[in-house]
Design a protein around this motif. Structure first.
Motif, PDB file in Angstrom:
ATOM      1  N   PHE A   1       0.832  -1.205   0.000  1.00 14.95           N
ATOM      2  CA  PHE A   1       0.000   0.000   0.000  1.00 14.95           C
ATOM      3  C   PHE A   1       0.868   1.257   0.000  1.00 14.95           C
ATOM      4  O   PHE A   1       0.504   2.254  -0.632  1.00 14.95           O
ATOM      5  CB  PHE A   1      -0.933   0.041   1.211  1.00 14.95           C
ATOM      6  CG  PHE A   1      -1.774   1.290   1.237  1.00 14.95           C
ATOM      7  CD1 PHE A   1      -2.899   1.389   0.435  1.00 14.95           C
ATOM      8  CD2 PHE A   1      -1.411   2.390   2.015  1.00 14.95           C
ATOM      9  CE1 PHE A   1      -3.654   2.549   0.418  1.00 14.95           C
ATOM     10  CE2 PHE A   1      -2.165   3.548   2.008  1.00 14.95           C
ATOM     11  CZ  PHE A   1      -3.295   3.624   1.201  1.00 14.95           C
ATOM     12  N   ILE A   2       1.975   1.237   0.704  1.00 13.44           N
ATOM     13  CA  ILE A   2       2.857   2.404   0.722  1.00 13.44           C
ATOM     14  C   ILE A   2       3.321   2.743  -0.691  1.00 13.44           C
ATOM     15  O   ILE A   2       3.292   3.910  -1.117  1.00 13.44           O
ATOM     16  CB  ILE A   2       4.050   2.172   1.660  1.00 13.44           C
ATOM     17  CG1 ILE A   2       3.555   2.102   3.123  1.00 13.44           C
ATOM     18  CG2 ILE A   2       5.095   3.274   1.501  1.00 13.44           C
ATOM     19  CD1 ILE A   2       4.622   1.699   4.108  1.00 13.44           C
ATOM     20  N   VAL A   3       3.718   1.712  -1.445  1.00 13.41           N
ATOM     21  CA  VAL A   3       4.139   1.948  -2.828  1.00 13.41           C
ATOM     22  C   VAL A   3       2.956   2.420  -3.668  1.00 13.41           C
ATOM     23  O   VAL A   3       3.072   3.364  -4.453  1.00 13.41           O
ATOM     24  CB  VAL A   3       4.755   0.663  -3.423  1.00 13.41           C
ATOM     25  CG1 VAL A   3       5.078   0.869  -4.908  1.00 13.41           C
ATOM     26  CG2 VAL A   3       6.022   0.277  -2.666  1.00 13.41           C
ATOM     27  N   LEU A   4       1.806   1.781  -3.490  1.00 13.31           N
ATOM     28  CA  LEU A   4       0.617   2.167  -4.242  1.00 13.31           C
ATOM     29  C   LEU A   4       0.224   3.611  -3.955  1.00 13.31           C
ATOM     30  O   LEU A   4      -0.006   4.408  -4.880  1.00 13.31           O
ATOM     31  CB  LEU A   4      -0.546   1.230  -3.879  1.00 13.31           C
ATOM     32  CG  LEU A   4      -1.901   1.544  -4.521  1.00 13.31           C
ATOM     33  CD1 LEU A   4      -1.861   1.221  -6.012  1.00 13.31           C
ATOM     34  CD2 LEU A   4      -3.026   0.758  -3.839  1.00 13.31           C
ATOM     35  N   GLY A   5       0.153   3.969  -2.681  1.00 12.03           N
ATOM     36  CA  GLY A   5      -0.269   5.315  -2.309  1.00 12.03           C
ATOM     37  C   GLY A   5       0.702   6.385  -2.772  1.00 12.03           C
ATOM     38  O   GLY A   5       0.285   7.437  -3.285  1.00 12.03           O
ATOM     39  N   LEU A   6       2.000   6.143  -2.608  1.00  6.94           N
ATOM     40  CA  LEU A   6       2.995   7.130  -3.025  1.00  6.94           C
ATOM     41  C   LEU A   6       3.011   7.308  -4.547  1.00  6.94           C
ATOM     42  O   LEU A   6       3.163   8.425  -5.057  1.00  6.94           O
ATOM     43  CB  LEU A   6       4.378   6.722  -2.522  1.00  6.94           C
ATOM     44  CG  LEU A   6       4.614   6.841  -1.012  1.00  6.94           C
ATOM     45  CD1 LEU A   6       6.004   6.338  -0.641  1.00  6.94           C
ATOM     46  CD2 LEU A   6       4.424   8.282  -0.540  1.00  6.94           C
ATOM     47  N   THR A   7       2.879   6.194  -5.262  1.00  6.86           N
ATOM     48  CA  THR A   7       2.850   6.283  -6.726  1.00  6.86           C
ATOM     49  C   THR A   7       1.631   7.066  -7.198  1.00  6.86           C
ATOM     50  O   THR A   7       1.727   7.937  -8.068  1.00  6.86           O
ATOM     51  CB  THR A   7       2.834   4.878  -7.359  1.00  6.86           C
ATOM     52  OG1 THR A   7       3.943   4.116  -6.878  1.00  6.86           O
ATOM     53  CG2 THR A   7       2.914   4.967  -8.870  1.00  6.86           C
ATOM     54  N   PHE A   8       0.477   6.755  -6.613  1.00  2.00           N
ATOM     55  CA  PHE A   8      -0.772   7.436  -6.977  1.00  2.00           C
ATOM     56  C   PHE A   8      -0.669   8.933  -6.666  1.00  2.00           C
ATOM     57  O   PHE A   8      -1.063   9.782  -7.473  1.00  2.00           O
ATOM     58  CB  PHE A   8      -1.917   6.805  -6.190  1.00  2.00           C
ATOM     59  CG  PHE A   8      -3.261   6.871  -6.874  1.00  2.00           C
ATOM     60  CD1 PHE A   8      -3.433   7.538  -8.084  1.00  2.00           C
ATOM     61  CD2 PHE A   8      -4.368   6.258  -6.298  1.00  2.00           C
ATOM     62  CE1 PHE A   8      -4.680   7.582  -8.699  1.00  2.00           C
ATOM     63  CE2 PHE A   8      -5.617   6.302  -6.909  1.00  2.00           C
ATOM     64  CZ  PHE A   8      -5.765   6.970  -8.110  1.00  2.00           C
TER      65      PHE A   8
ATOM     66  N   ILE B   1       9.056   4.957  -8.195  1.00  2.00           N
ATOM     67  CA  ILE B   1       8.383   4.330  -7.051  1.00  2.00           C
ATOM     68  C   ILE B   1       7.624   3.090  -7.506  1.00  2.00           C
ATOM     69  O   ILE B   1       7.619   2.052  -6.826  1.00  2.00           O
ATOM     70  CB  ILE B   1       7.427   5.322  -6.372  1.00  2.00           C
ATOM     71  CG1 ILE B   1       8.198   6.519  -5.807  1.00  2.00           C
ATOM     72  CG2 ILE B   1       6.657   4.642  -5.235  1.00  2.00           C
ATOM     73  CD1 ILE B   1       7.299   7.659  -5.349  1.00  2.00           C
ATOM     74  N   ALA B   2       6.975   3.169  -8.677  1.00  4.92           N
ATOM     75  CA  ALA B   2       6.176   2.047  -9.167  1.00  4.92           C
ATOM     76  C   ALA B   2       7.019   0.814  -9.425  1.00  4.92           C
ATOM     77  O   ALA B   2       6.522  -0.323  -9.333  1.00  4.92           O
ATOM     78  CB  ALA B   2       5.440   2.451 -10.440  1.00  4.92           C
ATOM     79  N   ILE B   3       8.283   1.008  -9.734  1.00  2.00           N
ATOM     80  CA  ILE B   3       9.169  -0.145  -9.948  1.00  2.00           C
ATOM     81  C   ILE B   3       9.270  -0.989  -8.685  1.00  2.00           C
ATOM     82  O   ILE B   3       9.510  -2.198  -8.731  1.00  2.00           O
ATOM     83  CB  ILE B   3      10.561   0.330 -10.405  1.00  2.00           C
ATOM     84  CG1 ILE B   3      10.445   0.994 -11.782  1.00  2.00           C
ATOM     85  CG2 ILE B   3      11.565  -0.811 -10.454  1.00  2.00           C
ATOM     86  CD1 ILE B   3      11.734   1.639 -12.261  1.00  2.00           C
TER      87      ILE B   3
END
Length: 401
Positions: free
Chosen positions: A216-223, A385-387
């Motif tokens: 979720f951290i990666v998802l939220g930061l990317t979004f 970040i998405a990577i």
């Protein structure tokens, strides 16, 4: 009900997102006639849109969590009733504060009741073609500026702004309340899935555990970074084109081209994600978005703006629905409404950041160059970040463990 009904869910979701977003963004059409009629400041009226974004972020999380617990139908029913009521009340506002509360707070709260719950419901109906289905629901947002806004402009010209806003509130009830009756939970998993189908790691997580997870951290930061990157250029594009010498009416058409391209981009990226996987398509889209934002620094002619508008609109429109698909794959269906609602809250903060930052940059330097440079760098950061998205486990790997 059989599985063909899932396309009815898609159509209902697209209609709801179109009406909700269209009514909210029609504030830009009401701005000038409201300011002339009421003598309220344009900044005061426009602040209702800032409130919309902030309330939508918080509301998306709350409505998503409620839809996980009670189902999507009751949530969108409340949202439909509240949206019409908020517009009717706003049309009769006698003070700026009353308008800001009714339009900025209540409309934002109502509009946020549709996106996360209907996206979560759509993913429950689809195992195959899931990315395409989510993209089609999201496409309603792209249609909104081409339908609700012109309708608002016609009503204002024919009557006056209060009557126009009142009529749009009634229209919201007429369109949304019957659509609520179409909302159904899937009778069973849409497709059983093969032995190697991805399994959500978050199936057994609580919402609190999911929101603290690396996924979720990666998802939220990317979004967040994705929206922070494109919101400023979108909002200030017309002003930037005019500074480059493009005629005002022609500059407005650039925004329209972006919107049209966004519809095609949602379909294109949805199909590609179903075939190639969500993660690689998202990363590629974010990288393209960053490059195109930087490319705006080297254009000055209308035809050049149009070329970039097609690529830019298709890209940012195409990547936005993919976050919901990733959330579904990582966290499963049980808590998807709350998880995606929380991610949407972060994206709303990113959307609110870009226009403000662009205005501050222009006030300081009398130029938008640093806005586009900064936005491009943030866009590259989003791709980076998405990577970091971890790979999805396969079913046989979990069985072997």
């Amino acid at each position: 009900m059989n599985l063909s009904y899932r396309w009815v869910i898609v159509a209902a979701g697209a209609l709801m997102s179109c009406v909700a977003i269209g009514t909210m963004f029609s504030l830009a059409i009401f701005l000038e006639p409201m300011a002339i009629d009421t003598q309220w400041s344009r900044a005061g009226i426009s602040s209702a849109m800032t409130l919309n974004f902030l309330v939508m972020g918080l509301g998306g999380f709350a409505w998503g969590a409620l839809s996980d617990r009670f189902g999507a139908r009751i949530v969108v029913a409340i949202g439909a009733a509240l949206l019409g009521l908020a517009l009717v009340v706003a049309s009769r506002a006698g003070s700026l504060l009353t308008f800001q509360i009714s339009y900025g707070v209540l409309v934002g709260l109502a509009a946020s009741a549709f996106f996360a719950p209907m996206i979560a419901l759509t993913t429950a109906w689809f195992d195959t073609n899931r990315s395409l289905a989510v993209s089609l629901v999201s496409a309603g947002m792209g249609v909104a500026p081409m339908t609700i806004s012109p309708f608002a402009r016609w009503l204002i010209s024919a009557y006056e702004w209060r009557t126009a806003m009142f009529d749009i509130g009634i229209m919201a009830w007429v369109l949304l309340l019957p659509a609520v009756l179409l909302v159904r939970q899937p009778p069973k998993p849409a497709v059983a899935g093969g032995a190697s189908a991805p399994v959500a790691e978050g199936d057994n997580m609580s919402v609190a555990q999911a929101l603290r997870s690396p996924q979720f951290i990666v998802l939220g930061l990317t979004f967040f970074a994705c929206c922070a990157a494109h919101s400023g250029p979108i909002f200030h594009m017309v002003s930037y084109a005019m500074l480059c010498g493009v005629a005002p009416m022609a500059a407005v058409t650039i925004y329209s081209v972006e919107g049209l391209a966004g519809l095609g981009g949602r379909l294109l990226y949805g199909v590609l994600a179903d075939r190639l996987g969500v993660k690689p398509v998202l990363i590629a889209g974010l990288a393209i978005q960053a490059v195109v934002i930087a490319a705006y620094l080297s254009v000055s002619q209308l035809d050049q703006f149009y070329v970039l508008a097609v690529i830019f609109g298709a890209t940012y429109g195409g990547v936005m629905p993919l976050y919901a698909v990733l959330a579904r794959e990582y966290f499963g269906q049980r808590i998807l409404g709350a998880v995606f609602g929380a991610a949407t809250m972060l994206s709303s903060l990113g959307m609110a950041l870009g226009p403000l930052a662009g205005g501050m940059v222009f006030d300081a330097y009398a130029s938008y160059h640093w806005l586009f440079i900064g936005s491009a760098l943030i866009g590259l950061g989003a791709a980076g970040i998405a990577i970091a998205f971890p790979p999805l486990p396969r079913r046989e790997e979990l069985q072997a463990a």
